[in-house]
Design a protein around this motif. Structure first.
Motif, PDB file in Angstrom:
ATOM      1  N   THR A  13       0.845  -1.186   0.000  1.00 28.36           N
ATOM      2  CA  THR A  13       0.000   0.000   0.000  1.00 28.36           C
ATOM      3  C   THR A  13       0.882   1.238   0.000  1.00 28.36           C
ATOM      4  O   THR A  13       1.858   1.310   0.734  1.00 28.36           O
ATOM      5  N   SER A  14       0.543   2.221  -0.824  1.00 28.86           N
ATOM      6  CA  SER A  14       1.303   3.461  -0.886  1.00 28.86           C
ATOM      7  C   SER A  14       1.078   4.288   0.371  1.00 28.86           C
ATOM      8  O   SER A  14      -0.026   4.334   0.912  1.00 28.86           O
ATOM      9  N   TRP A  15       2.115   4.968   0.809  1.00 29.01           N
ATOM     10  CA  TRP A  15       2.004   5.815   1.993  1.00 29.01           C
ATOM     11  C   TRP A  15       1.457   7.194   1.672  1.00 29.01           C
ATOM     12  O   TRP A  15       0.826   7.811   2.494  1.00 29.01           O
ATOM     13  N   GLY A  16       1.698   7.731   0.495  1.00 29.96           N
ATOM     14  CA  GLY A  16       1.231   9.083   0.193  1.00 29.96           C
ATOM     15  C   GLY A  16       1.753  10.059   1.242  1.00 29.96           C
ATOM     16  O   GLY A  16       2.896   9.993   1.662  1.00 29.96           O
ATOM     17  N   THR A  18       0.234  10.303   4.209  1.00 26.59           N
ATOM     18  CA  THR A  18      -0.187   9.754   5.500  1.00 26.59           C
ATOM     19  C   THR A  18       0.223   8.286   5.580  1.00 26.59           C
ATOM     20  O   THR A  18       0.658   7.695   4.600  1.00 26.59           O
ATOM     21  N   ASP A  19       0.057   7.695   6.736  1.00 23.32           N
ATOM     22  CA  ASP A  19       0.315   6.263   6.878  1.00 23.32           C
ATOM     23  C   ASP A  19      -0.678   5.482   6.031  1.00 23.32           C
ATOM     24  O   ASP A  19      -1.773   5.952   5.759  1.00 23.32           O
ATOM     25  N   PRO A  20      -0.303   4.254   5.628  1.00 25.34           N
ATOM     26  CA  PRO A  20      -1.263   3.440   4.878  1.00 25.34           C
ATOM     27  C   PRO A  20      -2.509   3.175   5.727  1.00 25.34           C
ATOM     28  O   PRO A  20      -2.426   3.033   6.941  1.00 25.34           O
ATOM     29  N   ILE A  21      -3.637   3.125   5.070  1.00 22.74           N
ATOM     30  CA  ILE A  21      -4.899   2.874   5.758  1.00 22.74           C
ATOM     31  C   ILE A  21      -5.259   1.411   5.544  1.00 22.74           C
ATOM     32  O   ILE A  21      -5.420   0.981   4.403  1.00 22.74           O
ATOM     33  N   PRO A  22      -5.366   0.612   6.625  1.00 21.37           N
ATOM     34  CA  PRO A  22      -5.718  -0.792   6.422  1.00 21.37           C
ATOM     35  C   PRO A  22      -7.122  -0.930   5.843  1.00 21.37           C
ATOM     36  O   PRO A  22      -8.018  -0.144   6.150  1.00 21.37           O
ATOM     37  N   ASN A  29     -13.968  -9.662   7.617  1.00 26.63           N
ATOM     38  CA  ASN A  29     -13.136  -8.771   8.421  1.00 26.63           C
ATOM     39  C   ASN A  29     -11.636  -9.082   8.338  1.00 26.63           C
ATOM     40  O   ASN A  29     -10.856  -8.609   9.152  1.00 26.63           O
ATOM     41  N   ALA A  30     -11.209  -9.872   7.350  1.00 25.58           N
ATOM     42  CA  ALA A  30      -9.776 -10.118   7.141  1.00 25.58           C
ATOM     43  C   ALA A  30      -9.151  -8.865   6.544  1.00 25.58           C
ATOM     44  O   ALA A  30      -9.814  -8.106   5.816  1.00 25.58           O
ATOM     45  N   GLN A  31      -7.880  -8.623   6.846  1.00 24.76           N
ATOM     46  CA  GLN A  31      -7.199  -7.481   6.243  1.00 24.76           C
ATOM     47  C   GLN A  31      -6.953  -7.790   4.772  1.00 24.76           C
ATOM     48  O   GLN A  31      -6.401  -8.828   4.424  1.00 24.76           O
ATOM     49  N   MET A  32      -7.393  -6.875   3.909  1.00 24.07           N
ATOM     50  CA  MET A  32      -7.294  -7.090   2.468  1.00 24.07           C
ATOM     51  C   MET A  32      -5.875  -6.809   1.970  1.00 24.07           C
ATOM     52  O   MET A  32      -5.138  -6.041   2.574  1.00 24.07           O
ATOM     53  N   ALA A  33      -5.522  -7.454   0.860  1.00 26.13           N
ATOM     54  CA  ALA A  33      -4.189  -7.330   0.281  1.00 26.13           C
ATOM     55  C   ALA A  33      -4.268  -6.590  -1.052  1.00 26.13           C
ATOM     56  O   ALA A  33      -5.241  -6.734  -1.796  1.00 26.13           O
ATOM     57  N   PRO A  34      -3.225  -5.782  -1.377  1.00 25.07           N
ATOM     58  CA  PRO A  34      -3.213  -5.119  -2.685  1.00 25.07           C
ATOM     59  C   PRO A  34      -3.244  -6.154  -3.807  1.00 25.07           C
ATOM     60  O   PRO A  34      -2.513  -7.146  -3.781  1.00 25.07           O
ATOM     61  N   PRO A  94     -16.176  -9.306  -1.571  1.00 26.84           N
ATOM     62  CA  PRO A  94     -16.103  -8.040  -2.323  1.00 26.84           C
ATOM     63  C   PRO A  94     -14.673  -7.487  -2.392  1.00 26.84           C
ATOM     64  O   PRO A  94     -13.870  -7.705  -1.484  1.00 26.84           O
ATOM     65  N   HIS A  95     -14.384  -6.795  -3.483  1.00 27.36           N
ATOM     66  CA  HIS A  95     -13.102  -6.102  -3.668  1.00 27.36           C
ATOM     67  C   HIS A  95     -13.290  -4.646  -3.280  1.00 27.36           C
ATOM     68  O   HIS A  95     -14.396  -4.128  -3.289  1.00 27.36           O
ATOM     69  N   THR A  96     -12.198  -3.970  -2.930  1.00 28.87           N
ATOM     70  CA  THR A  96     -12.257  -2.532  -2.646  1.00 28.87           C
ATOM     71  C   THR A  96     -11.184  -1.830  -3.464  1.00 28.87           C
ATOM     72  O   THR A  96     -10.296  -2.455  -4.034  1.00 28.87           O
ATOM     73  N   ASP A  97     -11.258  -0.511  -3.486  1.00 26.23           N
ATOM     74  CA  ASP A  97     -10.215   0.272  -4.134  1.00 26.23           C
ATOM     75  C   ASP A  97      -9.869   1.460  -3.256  1.00 26.23           C
ATOM     76  O   ASP A  97     -10.572   1.790  -2.308  1.00 26.23           O
ATOM     77  N   HIS A  98      -8.754   2.084  -3.592  1.00 22.79           N
ATOM     78  CA  HIS A  98      -8.330   3.301  -2.898  1.00 22.79           C
ATOM     79  C   HIS A  98      -7.550   4.129  -3.905  1.00 22.79           C
ATOM     80  O   HIS A  98      -6.659   3.627  -4.575  1.00 22.79           O
TER      81      HIS A  98
END
Length: 121
Positions: A13-16, A18-22, A29-34, A94-98
Motif C-alpha cells: 500500500t502506498s504511503w502518500g 499519510t500512513d497506509p490505511i488498512p 473482516n480479514a485485512q485485504m491485500a493489494p 467483495p473487492h475494494t479500491d483506494h
C-alpha cells in the motif's frame, strides 16, 4: 525500503502523505491485500527517477511521444493512482479500491481518502 511507481500486481500500500490505511473485508473482516495498482505514470517526470533502463533513451518528451512516462496512456482522474484490494480469505468476497494523488504525494496534493466497494466478479 522504497516504493517504485507505476502499474503493478500485488505489492504494498502506498504511503502518500499519510500512513497506509488498512482495508478490511466486509464479508469476513480479514485485512485485504493489494491486488493491482493502476498508475497514471510509470515514473516521476520531475525527478526522472525510476525510469526503466530500456525506456531511458525514449524518456524525453517529443512531438511523437509527448508523455513518455505514460506508456499505457491512462490518466486516472487527472493524476491519481488507483489500487485495488482483494480478500486473501476468498476471491468471492467483495473487492475494494483506494485512490490517491500522485506517486508518494510528489504533486503536492493530499492523499484522497476515497474507498469504494465492488462485488467479486
Amino acid at each position: 525500503m522504497s516504493l517504485a511507481p507505476g502499474w503493478k500486481v500485488g505489492g504494498w500500500t502506498s504511503w502518500g502523505l499519510t500512513d497506509p490505511i488498512p482495508r478490511f473485508c466486509d464479508a469476513c473482516n480479514a485485512q485485504m491485500a493489494p491486488l493491482l495498482t493502476i498508475a497514471t505514470t510509470e515514473w516521476d517526470d520531475d525527478t526522472r527517477s525510476w525510469i526503466p533502463y530500456e525506456d531511458q533513451a525514449h524518456a524525453t518528451p517529443s512531438t511523437t511521444n509527448p508523455h513518455p512516462a505514460k506508456p499505457a496512456m491512462v490518466d486516472v482522474a487527472g493524476g491519481y493512482d488507483l489500487q485495488l484490494y482483494a480478500c486473501p480469505a476468498s476471491p468471492d468476497h467483495p473487492h475494494t479500491d483506494h485512490a490517491w494523488w500522485g506517486e508518494l504525494g510528489t504533486r503536492g496534493r493530499p492523499e484522497v481518502p476515497r474507498t469504494s466497494r465492488y462485488p467479486a466478479v
